[in-house]
Design a protein around this motif. Structure first.
Motif, PDB file in Angstrom:
ATOM      1  N   VAL A 111     -15.807-100.427 -63.492  1.00 28.55           N
ATOM      2  CA  VAL A 111     -15.082-100.268 -62.230  1.00 28.55           C
ATOM      3  C   VAL A 111     -14.795 -98.781 -62.022  1.00 28.55           C
ATOM      4  CG1 VAL A 111     -12.988-100.848 -60.975  1.00 28.55           C
ATOM      5  CG2 VAL A 111     -14.071-102.557 -62.432  1.00 28.55           C
ATOM      6  N   SER A 112     -15.222 -98.270 -60.892  1.00 30.87           N
ATOM      7  CA  SER A 112     -15.030 -96.843 -60.585  1.00 30.87           C
ATOM      8  C   SER A 112     -13.640 -96.603 -60.025  1.00 30.87           C
ATOM      9  CB  SER A 112     -16.082 -96.374 -59.574  1.00 30.87           C
ATOM     10  OG  SER A 112     -16.000 -97.147 -58.390  1.00 30.87           O
ATOM     11  N   ASP A 113     -13.217 -95.340 -60.010  1.00 30.53           N
ATOM     12  CA  ASP A 113     -11.913 -94.972 -59.462  1.00 30.53           C
ATOM     13  C   ASP A 113     -11.896 -95.194 -57.958  1.00 30.53           C
ATOM     14  OD1 ASP A 113     -11.023 -94.212 -61.947  1.00 30.53           O
ATOM     15  OD2 ASP A 113     -11.718 -92.140 -61.706  1.00 30.53           O
ATOM     16  N   PRO A 114     -10.714 -95.500 -57.377  1.00 34.79           N
ATOM     17  CA  PRO A 114     -10.620 -95.616 -55.913  1.00 34.79           C
ATOM     18  C   PRO A 114     -10.918 -94.279 -55.240  1.00 34.79           C
ATOM     19  CG  PRO A 114      -8.432 -95.742 -56.948  1.00 34.79           C
ATOM     20  CD  PRO A 114      -9.434 -95.816 -58.044  1.00 34.79           C
ATOM     21  N   ILE A 115     -11.328 -94.332 -53.986  1.00 38.29           N
ATOM     22  CA  ILE A 115     -11.721 -93.120 -53.256  1.00 38.29           C
ATOM     23  C   ILE A 115     -10.514 -92.265 -52.910  1.00 38.29           C
ATOM     24  CG2 ILE A 115     -12.868 -92.278 -51.165  1.00 38.29           C
ATOM     25  CD1 ILE A 115     -14.566 -94.797 -51.205  1.00 38.29           C
ATOM     26  N   TYR A 116      -9.359 -92.924 -52.665  1.00 34.41           N
ATOM     27  CA  TYR A 116      -8.190 -92.163 -52.202  1.00 34.41           C
ATOM     28  C   TYR A 116      -6.941 -92.712 -52.883  1.00 34.41           C
ATOM     29  CZ  TYR A 116      -7.104 -96.265 -49.408  1.00 34.41           C
ATOM     30  OH  TYR A 116      -6.816 -97.547 -49.007  1.00 34.41           O
ATOM     31  N   SER A 117      -5.843 -91.997 -52.663  1.00 29.68           N
ATOM     32  CA  SER A 117      -4.530 -92.427 -53.120  1.00 29.68           C
ATOM     33  C   SER A 117      -3.496 -91.976 -52.110  1.00 29.68           C
ATOM     34  CB  SER A 117      -4.213 -91.834 -54.490  1.00 29.68           C
ATOM     35  OG  SER A 117      -2.874 -92.127 -54.863  1.00 29.68           O
ATOM     36  N   LEU A 118      -2.468 -92.791 -51.898  1.00 28.57           N
ATOM     37  CA  LEU A 118      -1.416 -92.406 -50.947  1.00 28.57           C
ATOM     38  C   LEU A 118      -0.409 -91.444 -51.570  1.00 28.57           C
ATOM     39  CD1 LEU A 118      -0.637 -95.806 -49.157  1.00 28.57           C
ATOM     40  CD2 LEU A 118      -2.103 -93.934 -48.389  1.00 28.57           C
ATOM     41  N   HIS A 119      -0.537 -91.216 -52.871  1.00 23.25           N
ATOM     42  CA  HIS A 119       0.400 -90.331 -53.552  1.00 23.25           C
ATOM     43  C   HIS A 119      -0.384 -89.276 -54.323  1.00 23.25           C
ATOM     44  CE1 HIS A 119       3.503 -93.264 -52.576  1.00 23.25           C
ATOM     45  NE2 HIS A 119       2.691 -94.197 -53.064  1.00 23.25           N
ATOM     46  N   PRO A 120       0.076 -88.053 -54.338  1.00 20.43           N
ATOM     47  CA  PRO A 120      -0.656 -86.985 -55.044  1.00 20.43           C
ATOM     48  C   PRO A 120      -0.552 -87.154 -56.554  1.00 20.43           C
ATOM     49  CG  PRO A 120       1.427 -86.164 -54.204  1.00 20.43           C
ATOM     50  CD  PRO A 120       1.296 -87.556 -53.675  1.00 20.43           C
ATOM     51  N   SER A 121      -1.574 -86.717 -57.265  1.00 22.22           N
ATOM     52  CA  SER A 121      -1.590 -86.759 -58.725  1.00 22.22           C
ATOM     53  C   SER A 121      -2.545 -85.684 -59.216  1.00 22.22           C
ATOM     54  CB  SER A 121      -2.026 -88.147 -59.212  1.00 22.22           C
ATOM     55  OG  SER A 121      -3.358 -88.407 -58.819  1.00 22.22           O
ATOM     56  N   GLY A 122      -2.696 -85.566 -60.536  1.00 19.32           N
ATOM     57  CA  GLY A 122      -3.592 -84.564 -61.098  1.00 19.32           C
ATOM     58  C   GLY A 122      -5.040 -84.812 -60.703  1.00 19.32           C
ATOM     59  N   LYS A 123      -5.415 -86.077 -60.532  1.00 20.63           N
ATOM     60  CA  LYS A 123      -6.789 -86.394 -60.153  1.00 20.63           C
ATOM     61  C   LYS A 123      -6.973 -86.332 -58.636  1.00 20.63           C
ATOM     62  CE  LYS A 123      -8.788 -89.643 -62.481  1.00 20.63           C
ATOM     63  NZ  LYS A 123      -9.214 -90.966 -62.987  1.00 20.63           N
ATOM     64  N   TYR A 124      -5.945 -86.811 -57.885  1.00 21.85           N
ATOM     65  CA  TYR A 124      -6.017 -86.789 -56.416  1.00 21.85           C
ATOM     66  C   TYR A 124      -5.073 -85.690 -55.916  1.00 21.85           C
ATOM     67  CZ  TYR A 124      -8.151 -91.372 -57.121  1.00 21.85           C
ATOM     68  OH  TYR A 124      -8.969 -92.402 -57.522  1.00 21.85           O
ATOM     69  N   ASP A 125      -5.634 -84.501 -55.747  1.00 19.10           N
ATOM     70  CA  ASP A 125      -4.794 -83.351 -55.398  1.00 19.10           C
ATOM     71  C   ASP A 125      -5.173 -82.698 -54.075  1.00 19.10           C
ATOM     72  OD1 ASP A 125      -7.226 -82.466 -56.215  1.00 19.10           O
ATOM     73  OD2 ASP A 125      -6.467 -81.025 -57.709  1.00 19.10           O
ATOM     74  N   THR A 126      -6.159 -83.250 -53.366  1.00 20.51           N
ATOM     75  CA  THR A 126      -6.580 -82.676 -52.073  1.00 20.51           C
ATOM     76  C   THR A 126      -6.000 -83.527 -50.948  1.00 20.51           C
ATOM     77  OG1 THR A 126      -8.634 -81.882 -53.053  1.00 20.51           O
ATOM     78  CG2 THR A 126      -8.540 -82.029 -50.648  1.00 20.51           C
ATOM     79  N   GLU A 127      -5.156 -82.897 -50.115  1.00 19.19           N
ATOM     80  CA  GLU A 127      -4.473 -83.637 -49.044  1.00 19.19           C
ATOM     81  C   GLU A 127      -5.347 -83.719 -47.798  1.00 19.19           C
ATOM     82  OE1 GLU A 127      -0.723 -82.807 -46.123  1.00 19.19           O
ATOM     83  OE2 GLU A 127      -0.367 -82.511 -48.287  1.00 19.19           O
ATOM     84  N   ARG A 128      -5.333 -84.929 -47.171  1.00 15.75           N
ATOM     85  CA  ARG A 128      -6.017 -85.160 -45.900  1.00 15.75           C
ATOM     86  C   ARG A 128      -5.087 -85.980 -45.005  1.00 15.75           C
ATOM     87  NH1 ARG A 128     -11.533 -84.242 -45.816  1.00 15.75           N
ATOM     88  NH2 ARG A 128     -11.729 -85.667 -44.043  1.00 15.75           N
ATOM     89  N   THR A 129      -5.406 -86.026 -43.702  1.00  9.66           N
ATOM     90  CA  THR A 129      -4.584 -86.749 -42.733  1.00  9.66           C
ATOM     91  C   THR A 129      -5.481 -87.593 -41.839  1.00  9.66           C
ATOM     92  OG1 THR A 129      -3.007 -84.914 -42.710  1.00  9.66           O
ATOM     93  CG2 THR A 129      -2.812 -86.530 -40.950  1.00  9.66           C
ATOM     94  N   THR A 130      -5.043 -88.837 -41.580  1.00  7.02           N
ATOM     95  CA  THR A 130      -5.837 -89.703 -40.702  1.00  7.02           C
ATOM     96  C   THR A 130      -5.723 -89.208 -39.268  1.00  7.02           C
ATOM     97  OG1 THR A 130      -4.004 -91.238 -40.335  1.00  7.02           O
ATOM     98  CG2 THR A 130      -5.463 -91.680 -42.208  1.00  7.02           C
ATOM     99  N   SER A 131      -6.754 -89.450 -38.506  1.00  2.00           N
ATOM    100  CA  SER A 131      -6.787 -88.944 -37.123  1.00  2.00           C
ATOM    101  C   SER A 131      -5.964 -89.788 -36.177  1.00  2.00           C
ATOM    102  CB  SER A 131      -8.245 -88.905 -36.636  1.00  2.00           C
ATOM    103  OG  SER A 131      -8.835 -90.194 -36.749  1.00  2.00           O
TER     104      SER A 131
END
Length: 362
Positions: free
Chosen positions: A261-281
């Protein structure tokens, strides 16, 4: 066998003790036990000496039986160290004792021997055994057959006080015992593991044995005993493996899932792995992706943002329900206690998730 050496030595000393007071039967009994546990030459020599003494005593008794008795009363040692009075013509027992002995000897069921119901508790069994054993002990009851009745009481209690033996006895009953006798089996299935005298001494001497301290006294061939112990060990290992198999399966599936099972594409909370912020349009919801998101992701970005917004709204609904529940509880407590300050606090309690939901659907 080496582990039984201390117990064999103890039995040897007990045999010497009984020999010193003239009780040859008990001395022979403990020497036989010492030989079964750990054979030694000194035990064998002492046993041969006692056997020769028994033969001499038996010869002397036969001579005395052939001589006419002129005066007095001759005494002979009986089982369990009691004296039987012969030739006196005077009964040293009551009719009530004789009736009790006959009644017990006629019983075929262990519950009937102890005079208890099949639902009797351990306390009831002990109470009944204590009463009957004191009444039937050969030192107190001189009626003919008292020894056999005493043994029957001890054997019945030894079986019914052992949980596993009692279950088998309840399942098969006296019929299995009679079948074993007809087939001439080596050892009765429903036979106590300790002698009635040992049981009596343990019970009234302050050291009553529990189910897991019964000492077996059966004369079984060594190779059969070894085979039985090996069989029980194999069964125990197989049973343990069966019990652990569900846990092992869960561990294996967990490891397997972590590999595939691969990692999810996104996260709603920042972490060491998910550190790039994006915003929905659409709703301008912030979410976080990995550093290589732009390079690795080749799918539909609008579908990702739609999933982000759906998860975000679902979280808001759960948080809003908790906020409203807490606020309603505060209001109920304030009304119930007529507390104006608490009521004002409850009214002003914030519900940010509910407010955010309201702004989205406004």
């Amino acid at each position: 066998m080496e582990g039984n050496r201390d117990e064999s030595e103890r039995c040897y000393h007990l045999a010497n003790k009984y020999l010193s007071v003239g009780d040859l039967e008990k001395a022979k009994k403990f020497l036989h036990k010492a030989e079964r546990l750990y054979p030694t030459q000194k035990a064998k020599d002492l046993l041969e000496r006692i056997e020769s003494m028994s033969d001499d005593e038996s010869t002397q008794d036969n001579k005395e039986n052939q001589e006419p008795q002129k005066e007095g009363v001759r005494h002979r040692r009986g089982s369990f160290g009691r004296d039987k009075t012969e030739g006196s013509g005077v009964k040293d027992y009551t009719e009530e004792q004789l009736t009790m002995v006959r009644k017990i000897k006629k019983c075929k069921d262990y519950y009937e021997i102890l005079g208890v119901e099949k639902t009797a508790t351990e306390i009831e069994l002990k109470k009944s055994y204590r009463r009957l054993a004191l009444q039937m002990h050969p030192d107190k009851n001189k009626a003919p057959g008292a020894t056999e009745a005493f043994k029957a009481i001890g054997n019945a209690f030894a079986v019914l006080s052992d949980e596993s033996k009692r279950r088998r006895y309840d399942a098969y009953g006296p019929e299995m015992e009679e079948t074993n006798h007809r087939r001439h089996t080596y050892r009765n299935e429903f036979e106590g593991d300790i002698s009635p005298e040992e049981l009596f001494n343990m019970f009234f001497g302050g050291g009553f044995p529990s189910n897991n301290v019964y000492t077996h006294h059966t004369h079984r061939p060594r190779h059969r005993h070894h085979h039985s112990r090996e069989h029980v060990s194999n069964d125990s290992g197989f049973t343990l493996l069966l019990q652990l198999s569900p846990i092992l399966l869960l561990v294996f599936l967990s490891l397997l899932s972590s590999w595939f099972v691969s990692d999810p594409i996104y996260s709603l909370h920042p972490s060491g792995k998910y550190d790039t912020e994006r915003t929905t349009s659409n709703l301008h919801v912030k979410y976080y992706v990995k550093n290589d998101f732009k390079v690795e992701f080749k799918g539909d970005l609008r579908r990702i943002e739609r999933n982000v917004e759906e998860e975000y709204i679902s979280n808001l609904r759960q948080n809003c329900w908790r906020e409203r529940t807490y606020k309603e509880n505060l209001l109920w407590r304030a009304r119930n206690h007529a507390d104006a300050r608490l009521y004002e606090k409850a009214q002003n309690h914030p519900t940010p998730s509910c407010d955010r939901l309201q702004s989205i659907y406004a």
